[in-house]
Motif scaffolding. Structure first.
Motif, PDB file in Angstrom:
ATOM      1  N   VAL A 233       0.848  -1.207   0.000  1.00  0.00           N
ATOM      2  CA  VAL A 233       0.000   0.000   0.000  1.00  0.00           C
ATOM      3  C   VAL A 233       0.880   1.253   0.000  1.00  0.00           C
ATOM      4  CG1 VAL A 233      -1.845   1.227   1.214  1.00  0.00           C
ATOM      5  CG2 VAL A 233      -1.816  -1.263   1.209  1.00  0.00           C
TER       6      VAL A 233
ATOM      7  N   THR B  60      -4.972   2.807  -2.451  1.00  0.00           N
ATOM      8  CA  THR B  60      -5.581   2.371  -1.175  1.00  0.00           C
ATOM      9  C   THR B  60      -5.356   0.888  -0.897  1.00  0.00           C
ATOM     10  OG1 THR B  60      -7.660   1.933  -2.333  1.00  0.00           O
ATOM     11  CG2 THR B  60      -7.397   4.118  -1.335  1.00  0.00           C
ATOM     12  N   LYS B  61      -4.796   0.144  -1.863  1.00  0.00           N
ATOM     13  CA  LYS B  61      -4.602  -1.297  -1.626  1.00  0.00           C
ATOM     14  C   LYS B  61      -3.336  -1.778  -2.326  1.00  0.00           C
ATOM     15  CE  LYS B  61      -7.057  -2.964  -5.585  1.00  0.00           C
ATOM     16  NZ  LYS B  61      -8.133  -3.220  -6.367  1.00  0.00           N
TER      17      LYS B  61
END
Length: 642
Positions: free
Chosen positions: A115, A243-244
Motif C-alpha cells: 500500500v 488504497t490497496k
C-alpha cells in the motif's frame, strides 16, 4: 577526486581544440564501438518534475533491481544537479531485437506493490514525474508528433517531431492513476566503415522510448521470461490503486534501426530548438537598440563634455567662471572616500571574481567543450573557476581599498573572501536542509559539502589574500584632483535624482538587451531543458557589459551635474538596477510558466532566484562602477583646476 579528472579533461579538450582546426565539436567522452551482440548498458539517472523541482534517485520507487546495484562515481557538477547514475536490469545487446521480455526475475510471479509503495507511485504520477535513463551516455527521449497546421491537415500529413527528455512515469485519467509498466526501446545505430575482412562496428546515435501502460491480465508471460503484448486497441492500462496492494509486471522490448546520423552529431536531436529564429531576432534587436542608444549617448555626452571642458578652461571671462555651476564645482569632493569602504571594495572584488568566471565559462562553453554530453562539466568548471578567480577579485579589491584610504588590509581580504560566498553558502545550506527533509537526491551530500568548504577555505581564501596583498601594495589609483579638507554642502536634489528612480531608469536598457535569453536560461534551470546556445549567450554578455557601462556613465554625469558628489555607492547600486527587473521577471515566470503549488518547491525557486539576482546585481554593479570610475577620472583630468 573525480571532479579533478573532469577539470583535466576540460583542459585537454581545450588543447585538442586548439590543435585541430577542423573539429568543431569536442564531446565529453570518446565514441564507443560495439560489435553485434555486445551488451549496451542502460543506466538510470534520476526522476525529475518541473512541478516539485525535487529530483529523486531511480530506486526511490519500487522498480525492478539488478542483483547488484552499483552507482557511478560522479563529478561535483553531477552531484549538485541531483544525478545519481545507477545500473538497471534491462538486458540490451547491440542490434539484437527483443519482442517482449519480463524485467524482474520471476516470470510467472507478478510484482506486488505494498500500500505504501502504491501510494508513493500514485503521488509521483500526480506530481508529473519523468524518468531519465541513459544508454551509452545518451539520454532517453520520448518522441512527440503533432501537426504544424491544423487546417491543412488533410492535404499534408507532415508531422512536426519534437522530443521530450525522459519519459512520463504514468498518467492520470479522472482520479485514477496509471503506471507505464512496459517500455518499448527504439535504439538507432550508425554502422561504421571498416575494411572488408573486419567485423562491422556500430555506434549508438539515438535512444527513444515509447512508454505503455498494460494491465497484468493482458500481458501473457511464460516460463522463459518472454511475454506477448496485446493488440493496441483491446488492452486496458495498468491502474495503481493507492488504497490497496497492486500486482503488475514490468516488461520491455528492444527495437534497433540503422541511422545516417554520425556519432559526432548524435546530440543534435536533443538540442534541436524551434526557437533559433527568436534567438537571432532577439540578438539583432538587442544589438540595434544598444548601438542606437550608444550612438546617441556618446554624442550627447561627448558634445556636452567638450562644451563643459571648453567653458571651464576659458580664462578670459573670470566673472562667468565664478558663477559657473555643474560638475567642475564638486572637484574638491568628487574623490572623497565613501562610507564603509571595506564593504564596497569587498563587494566589487566578488563582482570581479564573478565577471572573470562567467566570461571564461561562456567562452569555453561556446567552443563546445562543456557540451551536455559531459554531464556536470559546466557546474564543475564554474565552481573551480570561481575559486581560482579569487586572486583577481582580491587584487582589484585591495587596490581600491588602498585608494579609498583603507588601512586594515587583512580584515578587508577576509571580508572579500567570505562576504558574498558566505551569503551563497548560507542560503544554499538552509535550502539544502529542506531538500534533505524531502529525501531528494537534489540534496548535496555531507561529504560534498565538506569538500566545497575545503575548496572555499583551502583554495579561494588563500588566493584572495594573495591577490589582496599585491593589490594593496600596488600604487593606488591616481586621482587627478585633490580632495578638500571640509566637505562641500550638497544642494537639495530633484525627485528624479532619487536612488530608486535611478535604479528603475538604469535597469531598463541592460535588461531589455538580454531578457529573451533569460527566458531560455530559466527554461533550462526549471524545466529540465538542455541549454547549449552559448554563442548567443556570449554575444548577449558583451551587449550587457556595453549597455551597463554606458548607463552608468550617463547616471554619474547627471549626478555630478546636480552637484552631488556621493557617487561611489550610488553608482554601484544603480548600475545593478537590471537585477531588480530580473527579480520581477522571475516572479512573472513563476506565476505564468511554472505549475508549482507546494511550499518547499516555491521556497527553492525563490531561494535560488534570490542568489541569481544577488549575483547579477554584483556583476552588473561592478561593470558599471568601474566604467563610471574611469569616466570620472578622465573628465576631471581634462579640466584645469587652480
Amino acid at each position: 577526486f573525480s571532479f579533478l579528472q573532469e577539470r583535466l579533461r576540460c583542459v585537454l579538450g581545450l588543447l585538442v581544440l586548439l590543435h585541430s582546426t577542423d573539429s568543431f565539436y569536442v564531446p565529453g567522452v570518446a565514441p564507443i564501438n560495439f560489435h553485434r551482440n555486445d551488451p549496451v548498458e542502460i543506466k538510470a539517472v534520476k526522476l525529475t518534475s518541473s512541478r516539485t523541482q525535487l529530483p529523486y534517485e531511480y530506486y526511490s520507487l519500487p522498480f525492478c533491481q539488478p542483483s547488484k546495484i552499483t552507482y557511478k562515481a560522479e563529478n561535483l557538477g553531477e552531484v549538485l544537479r541531483g544525478d545519481r547514475i545507477v545500473n538497471t536490469p534491462f538486458q540490451v545487446s547491440m542490434n539484437v531485437e527483443k519482442k517482449c521480455e519480463v524485467l524482474c526475475n520471476f516470470p510467472n510471479k507478478p510484482v506486488t506493490l505494498t500500500v505504501e509503495q502504491s501510494k508513493l507511485i500514485a503521488e509521483r504520477i500526480r506530481e508529473d514525474y519523468y524518468v531519465h535513463l541513459i544508454a551509452d551516455n545518451l539520454p532517453v527521449a520520448t518522441r512527440l508528433e503533432f501537426y504544424s497546421n491544423r487546417e491543412e491537415e488533410e492535404k499534408k500529413k507532415e508531422k512536426d517531431v519534437q522530443f521530450e527528455h525522459g519519459y512520463r512515469l504514468g498518467f492520470m485519467d479522472g482520479n485514477k492513476f496509471y503506471l507505464h509498466n512496459h517500455l518499448s526501446f527504439i535504439l538507432y545505430y550508425h554502422r561504421e566503415d571498416v575494411e572488408e575482412s573486419q567485423e562491422h562496428t556500430y555506434r549508438v546515435v539515438r535512444f527513444e522510448v515509447i512508454p505503455q501502460s498494460i494491465k497484468l491480465e493482458d500481458l501473457k508471460a511464460d516460463e522463459k521470461s518472454m511475454c506477448t503484448l496485446p493488440e493496441a486497441t483491446g488492452s486496458a492500462p495498468q491502474e495503481i490503486d493507492p488504497t490497496k496492494e497492486n500486482q503488475l509486471l514490468f516488461t520491455y522490448s528492444v527495437h534497433w534501426e540503422e541511422s545516417d546520423i554520425k556519432w559526432a552529431s548524435r546530440w543534435d536531436t536533443y538540442l534541436t530548438m524551434s526557437d533559433v529564429q527568436i534567438h537571432w531576432f532577439s540578438i539583432i534587436n538587442s544589438v540595434v537598440v544598444v548601438f542606437f542608444l550608444s550612438g546617441i549617448l556618446s554624442m550627447i555626452i561627448i558634445r556636452t563634455l567638450r562644451k563643459d571642458i571648453a567653458n571651464y578652461n576659458k580664462e578670459d571671462d573670470i566673472e562667468d567662471t565664478m558663477e559657473e555651476s555643474g560638475w567642475k564645482l564638486v572637484h574638491g569632493d568628487v574623490f572623497r572616500p565613501p562610507q564603509y569602504p571595506m564593504i564596497l571594495s569587498s563587494l566589487l572584488g566578488s563582482g570581479i571574481q564573478l565577471f572573470c568566471m562567467i566570461l571564461i565559462v561562456i567562452f569555453v562553453a561556446m567552443l563546445g567543450m562543456l557540451s551536455p554530453s559531459s554531464r556536470g562539466a559546466l557546474m564543475t568548471t564554474a565552481c573551480f573557476l570561481f575559486m581560482f578567480m579569487g586572486v583577481f577579485g582580491g587584487f582589484f579589491a585591495g587596490r581600491l581599498y588602498r585608494t579609498l584610504k583603507g588601512h586594515r588590509w587583512k580584515k578587508g581580504a577576509f571580508c572579500t573572501a567570505t562576504l558574498y560566498p558566505g551569503v551563497v553558502f548560507g542560503i544554499c545550506f538552509v535550502l539544502n536542509c529542506f531538500i534533505w527533509g524531502k529525501h531528494s537526491s537534489g540534496a548535496v551530500p555531507f561529504p560534498t559539502m565538506v569538500a566545497l568548504l575545503c575548496m572555499w577555505f583551502g583554495i579561494s581564501l588563500p588566493l584572495v589574500y594573495l591577490g589582496y596583498y599585491f593589490g594593496f601594495r600596488k600604487q593606488p589609483y591616481d586621482n587627478p584632483v585633490r580632495t578638500n579638507q571640509i566637505p562641500r554642502q550638497i544642494p537639495e536634489q530633484r525627485w528624479y535624482m532619487n536612488k530608486f528612480v535611478g535604479i528603475l531608469m538604469a535597469g531598463i536598457l541592460p535588461f531589455g538587451a538580454m531578457f529573451i535569453e533569460l527566458f531560455f536560461i530559466f527554461s533550462a534551470i526549471w524545466e529540465n531543458q538542455f541549454y547549449y546556445l552559448f554563442g548567443f549567450l556570449f554575444l548577449v554578455f558583451i551587449i550587457l557589459v556595453v549597455s551597463c557601462s554606458q548607463i552608468s556613465i550617463v547616471m554619474v554625469y547627471f549626478q555630478l551635474c546636480a552637484e552631488d558628489y556621493r557617487w561611489w555607492w550610488r553608482t554601484f547600486l544603480v548600475s545593478g538596477g537590471s537585477a531588480f527587473y530580473v527579480l520581477i521577471y522571475a516572479v512573472f515566470y513563476f506565476v505564468n510558466k511554472l505549475d508549482i503549488v507546494e511550499f518547499i518547491p516555491s521556497l527553492l525557486y525563490f531561494g535560488y532566484t534570490a542568489l541569481m539576482v544577488l549575483s547579477f546585481w554584483l556583476l552588473t554593479g561592478t561593470i558599471g562602477f568601474y566604467a563610471a570610475y574611469m569616466f570620472v577620472r578622465k573628465i576631471y583630468a581634462a579640466v584645469k583646476i587652480d
